[in-house]
Scaffold this active site. Structure first.
Site, PDB file in Angstrom:
ATOM      1  N   TYR A   6       0.830  -1.209   0.000  1.00 36.10           N
ATOM      2  CA  TYR A   6       0.000   0.000   0.000  1.00 36.10           C
ATOM      3  C   TYR A   6       0.862   1.255   0.000  1.00 36.10           C
ATOM      4  CZ  TYR A   6      -3.928   3.068   1.026  1.00 36.10           C
ATOM      5  OH  TYR A   6      -4.890   4.045   0.950  1.00 36.10           O
ATOM      6  N   PHE A  47      -6.352  20.406 -24.496  1.00 38.16           N
ATOM      7  CA  PHE A  47      -7.000  19.124 -24.772  1.00 38.16           C
ATOM      8  C   PHE A  47      -8.410  19.129 -24.160  1.00 38.16           C
ATOM      9  CE2 PHE A  47      -7.718  14.607 -23.653  1.00 38.16           C
ATOM     10  CZ  PHE A  47      -7.724  14.099 -24.936  1.00 38.16           C
ATOM     11  N   ASP A  48      -9.317  18.275 -24.678  1.00 37.09           N
ATOM     12  CA  ASP A  48     -10.719  18.381 -24.252  1.00 37.09           C
ATOM     13  C   ASP A  48     -10.925  18.151 -22.753  1.00 37.09           C
ATOM     14  OD1 ASP A  48     -10.135  15.718 -24.741  1.00 37.09           O
ATOM     15  OD2 ASP A  48     -12.100  15.202 -25.513  1.00 37.09           O
ATOM     16  N   ASP A  52       1.549  19.894 -20.589  1.00 34.38           N
ATOM     17  CA  ASP A  52       0.655  18.750 -20.752  1.00 34.38           C
ATOM     18  C   ASP A  52       1.384  17.812 -21.725  1.00 34.38           C
ATOM     19  OD1 ASP A  52      -1.330  16.951 -21.285  1.00 34.38           O
ATOM     20  OD2 ASP A  52      -2.857  18.420 -21.846  1.00 34.38           O
ATOM     21  N   ALA A  64       1.375  14.386 -22.734  1.00 35.42           N
ATOM     22  CA  ALA A  64       0.987  13.053 -23.194  1.00 35.42           C
ATOM     23  C   ALA A  64       1.904  12.514 -24.300  1.00 35.42           C
ATOM     24  CB  ALA A  64      -0.465  13.075 -23.673  1.00 35.42           C
ATOM     25  N   LYS A  88      -0.407   7.273 -23.536  1.00 32.28           N
ATOM     26  CA  LYS A  88       0.101   7.691 -24.848  1.00 32.28           C
ATOM     27  C   LYS A  88       1.570   7.279 -24.943  1.00 32.28           C
ATOM     28  CE  LYS A  88      -3.900   9.928 -24.705  1.00 32.28           C
ATOM     29  NZ  LYS A  88      -4.004  11.238 -24.104  1.00 32.28           N
ATOM     30  N   HIS A 108     -19.398  14.633 -26.409  1.00 32.98           N
ATOM     31  CA  HIS A 108     -19.071  13.749 -27.543  1.00 32.98           C
ATOM     32  C   HIS A 108     -18.987  12.274 -27.164  1.00 32.98           C
ATOM     33  CE1 HIS A 108     -15.385  15.039 -25.620  1.00 32.98           C
ATOM     34  NE2 HIS A 108     -14.769  13.984 -26.105  1.00 32.98           N
TER      35      HIS A 108
HETATM   36  C1  PLP Z   1      -5.121  12.017 -23.457  1.00 37.75           C
HETATM   37  C2  PLP Z   1      -4.751  13.365 -23.062  1.00 37.75           C
HETATM   38  C3  PLP Z   1      -5.109  13.878 -21.816  1.00 37.75           C
HETATM   39  C4  PLP Z   1      -5.991  13.138 -20.828  1.00 37.75           C
HETATM   40  O1  PLP Z   1      -5.466  11.927 -20.490  1.00 37.75           O
HETATM   41  P1  PLP Z   1      -6.354  10.625 -20.155  1.00 37.75           P
HETATM   42  O2  PLP Z   1      -5.318   9.621 -19.823  1.00 37.75           O
HETATM   43  O3  PLP Z   1      -7.121  10.301 -21.391  1.00 37.75           O
HETATM   44  O4  PLP Z   1      -7.220  10.954 -19.021  1.00 37.75           O
HETATM   45  C5  PLP Z   1      -4.679  15.157 -21.498  1.00 37.75           C
HETATM   46  N1  PLP Z   1      -3.966  15.884 -22.368  1.00 37.75           N
HETATM   47  C6  PLP Z   1      -3.606  15.424 -23.583  1.00 37.75           C
HETATM   48  C7  PLP Z   1      -2.793  16.266 -24.496  1.00 37.75           C
HETATM   49  C8  PLP Z   1      -3.994  14.148 -23.975  1.00 37.75           C
HETATM   50  O5  PLP Z   1      -3.678  13.715 -25.185  1.00 37.75           O
END
Ligand code: PLP
Length: 459
Positions: free
Chosen positions: A72, A124-125, A215, A217, A258, A450
């Site tokens: 844990y 990002f969304d 950000d 990813a 990603k 969406h």
């Molecule tokens: C996928 C993504 C996110 C969110 O990540 P999740 O793992 O899908 O929650 C945030 N920012 C970018 C640029 C992404 O491509």
């Protein structure tokens, strides 16, 4: 003779996928209320919905899973991941989370208050969702060229430094918790951000006393583009480039699904101890104790290994080479897409393909449905549905671009699949003049609609 392109891995395990008939697909699409997210994956032949969590793990990642420590608190897997993250990013502190949006949730809980302003390059969304949910505002400062799919630019994901500085000048610093720099710029087409631009953003951030969030990813794909496209970086290793990129930032959020090639996982990494401490309470509340944050020990181990593999030059060359291969095929057929080909996906320019469908009838979504009916290929709409309604007026926000994203999972499909995709797109393109009507919304949620929206054919 120059040796041709070939994958930097071989296949050890396979998964069967099945074709279907057009009649079957028509029924399934109707049953799914014309939302591609509602389709069973068994009804899809080639799944390009997302490159998120859909990659193939390596033998070394599977081996690492067997050695996961499920304690844990203070698990070995946590420290293994911590070492991998700090070697690759240079950040000394981190908190695990179960995926990228969870990282945003934790960090933004500590950072954002109502009325705040967060400038960025095409948030990002989920990032935008987490900002607007807190009654704060995301301001897009992406370069204008990103909105013209025909312009070939090496770093089409860049922030417009003039636009950014206007925002930083306009609002008091207390209202701007951070700048959000997304690498690569997913929404603009998987387009990279140059080191020069990262440096420029960081200089402005320092000038105005504001923190910089990356950000991240697809940070490794971004590093590959810097190495292969930006002057002065061709001799640098991917790892050196990553350290430099993150060197300009105060923290990063990561969707490890990603570029870290795992099926689930994420984290926040920090330069400053204080920021790390401020986020701990939210990690414990939303994700779990600070040494696992929503992840199993085995998953943290696979992620630690995935970060190492995802920043390997030969892997990245294979990865980005496959997207470029698909782009070249589409070029042969004259199909318009966001140029140049991006890091993780091809973004078809739906407005240029379905010229007869009105914007009120969801142009990119219509193209996505047509491509599914044609070949059982599932892409995703980056257009009006994704743009959501304006939070105040509740009117639809019609974005400048209507794109159908074909995201390529990592190490999953071969170039024969790319040929199949290109041929299916060509068939839709060839009958584009006969597609005149799209779809209208039957049911939707107030935010991030969406994913669950229900549609019906426009009449
Ligand atoms: C996928 C993504 C996110 C969110 O990540 P999740 O793992 O899908 O929650 C945030 N920012 C970018 C640029 C992404 O491509």
């Amino acid at each position: 003779m120059e040796l041709p392109f070939a994958e930097s891995y071989k296949i050890k395990m396979v998964e069967t996928i099945r074709k279907s008939s057009r009649a079957e697909r028509e029924q399934w699409m109707k049953d799914a209320n014309y939302n591609l997210f509602n389709l069973k994956s068994d009804y899809v032949f080639i799944d390009l919905l997302t490159d998120s969590g859909t990659g193939a793990m390596s033998d070394k990642q599977w081996a690492a899973m067997m050695e996961g420590d499920e304690s844990y608190a203070g698990a070995r897997s946590f420290f293994n991941l911590k070492e991998s993250i700090s070697n690759i990013t240079g950040f000394p502190y981190f908190l695990p989370t179960h995926q990228g949006r969870a990282a945003e949730n934790v960090l933004f809980s500590a950072l954002i208050k109502a009325g705040d302003i967060l400038p960025g390059n095409s948030h990002f969304d989920t990032t935008k969702g987490h900002i607007e949910f807190r009654k704060a505002h995301a301001i897009d400062c992406t370069i204008d060229e990103a909105k013209d799919t025909t312009i070939e630019l090496p770093f089409k994901g860049n922030m417009d430094l003039g636009k950014l500085e206007d925002v930083l000048k306009k609002y008091p610093k207390e209202k701007i918790p951070c700048i959000v720099l997304t690498i690569t710029n997913n929404t603009a087409g998987g387009q990279p951000v140059s080191m020069e631009n990262i440096k420029g953003v960081s200089l402005l951030a320092k000038k105005y006393g504001i923190k910089l969030l990356v950000d991240s990813a697809r940070f490794a794909e971004n590093a590959y583009f810097i190495k292969t496209r930006e002057k002065g970086y061709d001799k640098k290793s991917i790892r050196e480039i990553c350290l430099e990129m993150f060197g300009y930032a105060d923290f990063m959020t990561m969707s490890a699904k990603k570029d870290a090639i795992v099926n689930m996982g994420g984290f926040i990494a920090f330069r400053h101890e204080e920021d790390w401490r401020n986020c701990q309470m939210y990690t414990i509340m939303y994700e779990g104790f600070i040494t696992y944050g929503g992840m199993s020990g085995r998953d943290m181990n696979a992620l630690a290994q995935g970060l190492r593999e995802g920043t390997d030059f030969e892997y990245l060359e294979t990865r980005i080479g496959q997207i470029a291969y698909l782009g070249k095929k589409l070029d042969e057929y004259g199909i318009p897409y966001q140029r140049p080909a991006g890091g993780h996906a091809i973004f078809l320019d739906a407005k240029k393909i379905l010229v007869n469908v009105p914007k009120e009838e969801l142009i990119a979504q219509t193209l996505g449905i047509e491509l599914y009916l044609e070949g059982g290929i599932r892409g995703v709409e980056i257009g009006t549905l994704l743009a959501d309604r304006d939070p105040e007026t509740r009117e639809n926000r019609y974005p400048a671009l209507e794109l159908l994203r074909l995201a390529i999972p990592r190490r999953v499909y071969t170039n024969n699949h790319m040929d199949f995709i290109a041929a299916a797109v060509k068939n839709v393109y060839d009958r584009r003049d006969s597609i005149t009507r799209g779809y209208i919304i039957k049911k939707e949620l107030p935010i991030m609609r969406h994913f669950t929206v229900e549609l019906e054919p426009a009449k």
